[in-house]
Design a protein around this motif. Sequence first.
Motif, PDB file in Angstrom:
ATOM      1  N   UNK A 149      -0.756  -0.198  18.926  1.00  0.00           N
ATOM      2  CA  UNK A 149      -0.738   0.241  17.529  1.00  0.00           C
ATOM      3  C   UNK A 149      -2.003  -0.225  16.815  1.00  0.00           C
ATOM      4  N   UNK A 150      -2.419  -1.451  17.084  1.00  0.00           N
ATOM      5  CA  UNK A 150      -3.634  -1.978  16.464  1.00  0.00           C
ATOM      6  C   UNK A 150      -4.848  -1.157  16.903  1.00  0.00           C
ATOM      7  N   UNK A 151      -4.907  -0.821  18.207  1.00  0.00           N
ATOM      8  CA  UNK A 151      -6.003  -0.003  18.705  1.00  0.00           C
ATOM      9  C   UNK A 151      -5.971   1.393  18.103  1.00  0.00           C
ATOM     10  N   UNK A 152      -4.793   1.963  17.966  1.00  0.00           N
ATOM     11  CA  UNK A 152      -4.647   3.277  17.324  1.00  0.00           C
ATOM     12  C   UNK A 152      -5.224   3.230  15.918  1.00  0.00           C
ATOM     13  N   UNK A 153      -4.902   2.159  15.189  1.00  0.00           N
ATOM     14  CA  UNK A 153      -5.421   2.000  13.835  1.00  0.00           C
ATOM     15  C   UNK A 153      -6.938   1.852  13.840  1.00  0.00           C
ATOM     16  N   UNK A 154      -7.472   1.040  14.760  1.00  0.00           N
ATOM     17  CA  UNK A 154      -8.915   0.845  14.852  1.00  0.00           C
ATOM     18  C   UNK A 154      -9.644   2.152  15.138  1.00  0.00           C
ATOM     19  N   UNK A 155      -9.092   2.934  16.041  1.00  0.00           N
ATOM     20  CA  UNK A 155      -9.753   4.159  16.473  1.00  0.00           C
ATOM     21  C   UNK A 155      -9.700   5.226  15.385  1.00  0.00           C
ATOM     22  N   UNK A 156      -8.801   5.058  14.424  1.00  0.00           N
ATOM     23  CA  UNK A 156      -8.772   5.960  13.286  1.00  0.00           C
ATOM     24  C   UNK A 156      -7.670   6.993  13.310  1.00  0.00           C
ATOM     25  N   UNK A 157      -6.710   6.866  14.228  1.00  0.00           N
ATOM     26  CA  UNK A 157      -5.562   7.773  14.233  1.00  0.00           C
ATOM     27  C   UNK A 157      -4.623   7.341  13.113  1.00  0.00           C
ATOM     28  N   UNK A 158      -4.249   8.256  12.254  1.00  0.00           N
ATOM     29  CA  UNK A 158      -3.443   7.901  11.095  1.00  0.00           C
ATOM     30  C   UNK A 158      -2.012   8.429  11.154  1.00  0.00           C
ATOM     31  N   UNK A 159      -1.753   9.361  12.037  1.00  0.00           N
ATOM     32  CA  UNK A 159      -0.401   9.920  12.155  1.00  0.00           C
ATOM     33  C   UNK A 159       0.241   9.410  13.438  1.00  0.00           C
ATOM     34  N   UNK A 160       1.407   8.774  13.276  1.00  0.00           N
ATOM     35  CA  UNK A 160       2.082   8.118  14.392  1.00  0.00           C
ATOM     36  C   UNK A 160       3.511   8.627  14.504  1.00  0.00           C
TER      37      UNK A 160
END
Length: 632
Positions: A149-160
């Motif tokens: 989840x942290x990596x998803x946030x870092x990479x810039x994905x905003x929809x989960x």
Amino acid sequence: MAHVSDLIATDIEQYLKVHERKSLLRFITCGSVDDGKSTLIGRLLYDSKMIFEDQMTALENDSKKVGTQGGEIDFALLVDGLAAEREQGITIDVAYRFFSTEKRKFIVADTPGHEQYTRNMVTGASTAQVAVILIDARKGVLTQTRRHSYLVSLIGIRKVVLAINKMDLVDYDQATFERILADYKAFAARIGLADIAAIPLSALKGVNMLARAEETPWYQGPSLMEYLETVEVEDEARKAPFRLPVQWVNRPNLDFRGFSGQIAAGEIRPGDAVRVQPSGRASTVARIVTQDRDLEVAVAGQSITLTLADEIDISRGDVISRTDGPASVADQFEATLVWMSDGAMLPGRPYLMKLGTKVVTASITEPKYKVNVNTLEHLAAKKLDLNEIGIVNVATDQPVAFDPYKENTTTGGFILIDRISNATVGAGMLHFALRRSDNVHWQAVDVAKDQRADLKGQKPAILWFTGLSGAGKSTIANMVEKKLYARGRHTYLLDGDNVRHGLNKDLGFTDADRVENIRRVAEVSKLMVDAGLIVLVSFISPFRSERRMARELVKAGEFFEVFVDTPLAVAEARDVKGLYKKAREGKLKNFTGIDSPYEAPEDPEIHLQAADLAVETAADAIIAHLEGAGVI
């Protein structure tokens, strides 16, 4: 018969046109190991009728052989393509799959759950628009869930999509679902993930996959497929300022010169004023050329060739921007770095940095801090190990065009490549340029290196002696300096032990400190070469990467690597300082040749089999080589 074939051809053509008009969604599945990621994708492929009859037969036979699902079809086998994955029941590599429904086309990346393969997850997430994060309903939120989840946030994905899977194993209990959702939201809020759609699933049994299922009457949201078909994803790249990283200078003949690449952001039209960076040269767009025709407008995602109204020196790696919103240019940055190599990130070690289409040499400072992905606590760190995430400063050997990652993932995201193995070792996101990047300039001087060297009547150079402790480096270097002095040459000897009494007395003997030790000495050596001296450097310098870094600081022909090749047994038998004895007794840690590696030179200018040579003979061989190279 011809009439029937014409109808079939027409139907196919219409189908393809409809298919072309469908929007494309890229998403990833991630989470902890054995949460059911591959099963979920396999079920989506199955339910969307993307499995051929022979594949279905093979799947049924393989499911019986594996026998992990109690006689039911094991949909994970559709995705787990590597033999090692099937044997272990885990995903190792990133598996990409395409499927389509009546409403949309999809490309899905099944990323590994094991912490060991987190680097592969970063690869899969780099182009995704939506992240499907799976959680085993029996286990709840785990460390790897938080990491991904942290990596998803870092990479810039905003929809989960929070896919709480295996609900059948907890009897579709609503309280379990709500507890996991509350735990996850509490963590997600701290990392900026707010757009979360939580769905209770059983991927194996197809519950809430295509449509809402009766097993969860308390759930009123969309099924997974309904969400994926309808989620709106903004094309932020089209709204951003125009960026074209130049991939290729297209010069098929003397009458055409264009600059090819894929548009990373924005749009461009003939007549638009553009600026080339980092040079800053300006021109206007003459034509937008594609394989089929010229375009009146080109947008993000298209591969094009631009021709300009003026003759400008442009190379691969340059970035073409519109003048009303140019990229920034700098050579020092703050960045977030995800370390992806088994070997640690060592501050000061030079790496290749690929930013867009540009490749430069870069070094990383000691991390400002690393992040505990469980607590988000900032921890002090000297280096970064596999899968660790830290905030660092990055310095490149030349200015590069860039944007902050949050504004443009192509011109703000980079990878680090080991210069010896050519393996990708890190992935990063640029935050901003450091102020000192603009404020520190090279001061021009009137007396240059060539003038200093002419005054001394010699050609400046570095003689870099490397080898194990006790190999005889310092003894041979000292003899070479005596012979050079006798010839009236201007020299200076930098010895490892002596330097550690002053310049490097704050450094220990960890790998990170060894790298910094050599970096400092290499910079001092460069200054001495600039002063017109012949510099003799006697250091173990165990790593090839740092010796290469030292070589690249000076011009070709000014660096001579001298490998004093003494076998470990011989060097240990000498043990003049008693260091080998201490290392063998465990009293001296990180000693080269015992519990720290020595990487022997692969192609040194001078290779001395020192165990078989007298010191004077070895020194004469070096002097002879310098004479042949025109140094003396």
